[in-house]
Design a protein around this motif. Structure first.
Motif, short mmCIF file in Angstrom:
data_model
loop_
_atom_site.label_atom_id
_atom_site.label_comp_id
_atom_site.label_asym_id
_atom_site.label_seq_id
_atom_site.Cartn_x
_atom_site.Cartn_y
_atom_site.Cartn_z
N ASN A 34 0.83 -1.21 0.00
CA ASN A 34 0.00 0.00 0.00
C ASN A 34 0.87 1.26 0.00
O ASN A 34 0.66 2.18 0.77
CB ASN A 34 -0.96 0.01 1.19
CG ASN A 34 -1.92 -1.15 1.15
OD1 ASN A 34 -2.39 -1.54 0.09
ND2 ASN A 34 -2.20 -1.73 2.30
N GLU A 43 2.58 1.17 4.02
CA GLU A 43 2.28 0.27 5.14
C GLU A 43 3.34 -0.82 5.15
O GLU A 43 3.72 -1.33 4.10
CB GLU A 43 0.90 -0.33 4.93
CG GLU A 43 0.45 -1.25 6.02
CD GLU A 43 -0.92 -1.86 5.73
OE1 GLU A 43 -1.18 -2.96 6.25
OE2 GLU A 43 -1.72 -1.25 4.98
N TYR A 83 -3.80 -7.01 14.34
CA TYR A 83 -4.93 -7.43 15.16
C TYR A 83 -4.71 -6.92 16.59
O TYR A 83 -3.57 -6.95 17.09
CB TYR A 83 -5.08 -8.95 15.18
CG TYR A 83 -5.43 -9.53 13.84
CD1 TYR A 83 -6.68 -9.30 13.27
CD2 TYR A 83 -4.52 -10.31 13.13
CE1 TYR A 83 -7.02 -9.82 12.04
CE2 TYR A 83 -4.85 -10.84 11.89
CZ TYR A 83 -6.09 -10.58 11.35
OH TYR A 83 -6.42 -11.11 10.11
N ASP A 106 -14.28 -2.91 12.69
CA ASP A 106 -14.74 -3.69 11.53
C ASP A 106 -13.90 -3.40 10.28
O ASP A 106 -14.42 -3.27 9.17
CB ASP A 106 -16.21 -3.38 11.23
CG ASP A 106 -17.16 -4.03 12.22
OD1 ASP A 106 -16.70 -4.80 13.08
OD2 ASP A 106 -18.37 -3.76 12.13
N TYR A 107 -12.62 -3.37 10.43
CA TYR A 107 -11.71 -2.97 9.36
C TYR A 107 -11.40 -4.08 8.37
O TYR A 107 -11.16 -3.84 7.21
CB TYR A 107 -10.41 -2.45 9.99
CG TYR A 107 -9.45 -1.85 9.01
CD1 TYR A 107 -9.63 -0.55 8.57
CD2 TYR A 107 -8.36 -2.57 8.54
CE1 TYR A 107 -8.74 0.03 7.67
CE2 TYR A 107 -7.47 -2.00 7.64
CZ TYR A 107 -7.67 -0.71 7.21
OH TYR A 107 -6.79 -0.15 6.32
N HIS A 108 -11.39 -5.33 8.85
CA HIS A 108 -10.92 -6.45 8.04
C HIS A 108 -11.99 -7.55 8.03
O HIS A 108 -12.46 -7.95 9.08
CB HIS A 108 -9.61 -6.97 8.65
CG HIS A 108 -8.92 -8.00 7.85
ND1 HIS A 108 -8.46 -7.79 6.57
CD2 HIS A 108 -8.56 -9.28 8.16
CE1 HIS A 108 -7.87 -8.89 6.13
NE2 HIS A 108 -7.92 -9.80 7.08
N VAL A 110 -13.00 -11.37 7.43
CA VAL A 110 -12.44 -12.72 7.39
C VAL A 110 -13.59 -13.72 7.52
O VAL A 110 -14.38 -13.64 8.45
CB VAL A 110 -11.43 -12.96 8.53
CG1 VAL A 110 -10.89 -14.38 8.50
CG2 VAL A 110 -10.29 -11.96 8.43
N PHE A 114 -16.49 -9.40 10.38
CA PHE A 114 -15.54 -8.31 10.39
C PHE A 114 -14.71 -8.33 11.66
O PHE A 114 -15.22 -8.69 12.72
CB PHE A 114 -16.29 -6.97 10.29
CG PHE A 114 -16.93 -6.76 8.95
CD1 PHE A 114 -16.20 -6.23 7.91
CD2 PHE A 114 -18.25 -7.10 8.75
CE1 PHE A 114 -16.78 -6.04 6.67
CE2 PHE A 114 -18.85 -6.91 7.51
CZ PHE A 114 -18.11 -6.38 6.47
N ASP A 116 -11.82 -6.08 14.08
CA ASP A 116 -11.21 -4.80 14.39
C ASP A 116 -9.69 -4.91 14.21
O ASP A 116 -9.13 -5.99 14.31
CB ASP A 116 -11.49 -4.40 15.84
CG ASP A 116 -12.97 -4.18 16.12
OD1 ASP A 116 -13.73 -3.93 15.16
OD2 ASP A 116 -13.36 -4.24 17.30
N MET A 117 -9.05 -3.79 13.95
CA MET A 117 -7.60 -3.72 13.80
C MET A 117 -7.10 -2.50 14.56
O MET A 117 -7.88 -1.63 14.94
CB MET A 117 -7.21 -3.62 12.32
CG MET A 117 -7.72 -4.76 11.44
SD MET A 117 -7.04 -6.35 11.82
CE MET A 117 -5.49 -6.26 10.98
#
Length: 130
Positions: A34, A43, A83, A106-108, A110, A114, A116-117
């Motif tokens: 990114n 990133e 994570y 709810d960023y990712h 899987v 969703f 969190d990160m």
């Protein structure tokens, strides 16, 4: 330096393999993804075989990647997204000068839900390139 930058202009990601000195086997990776050249930021991502955890290998690799980003890619900001319960990555990032910036809800996505990160960053002006 000009030739390096010209070759890198078309890339958004740069990854390096990590190997023990004198061995041909790759035990991990570290690099940038990114990459936003116009914003002077990227990133960082990393991974290491569990057999090599807690030996300082990733700290050494990540510090070199950060220095490369500031010197060769002319980055101003390097981010890492992990994570929340990844305490080893948190410790590594903090050891390398990163600071936690915030919680990404709810960023990712899987499988069925969703996750969190947490986002960390280190700025060029805060980083010591010794």
């Amino acid at each position: 330096m000009r030739i390096l930058n010209e070759r890198l202009d078309s890339y958004k990601e740069i990854k390096w393999g990590i190997a023990m000195r004198g061995e041909d086997r790759i035990i991990g990776t570290c690099g940038f993804e990114n990459w936003h050249k116009k914003d002077f930021k990227a990133e960082v991502g990393f991974g290491l075989s569990p057999d090599y955890w807690q030996k300082g290998i990733m700290t050494e690799a990540l510090m070199e990647v950060i220095k490369f980003g500031y010197k060769e890619l002319e980055l101003n900001r390097i981010e890492a997204i992990i994570y929340p319960d990844n305490f080893r990555s948190r410790k590594l990032l903090e050891k390398c000068g990163f600071r936690e910036e915030g919680y990404l809800r709810d960023y990712h996505f899987v499988k069925d839900g969703f996750l969190d990160m947490v986002i960390f960053s280190v700025l060029k002006k805060q980083f010591t390139m010794e």
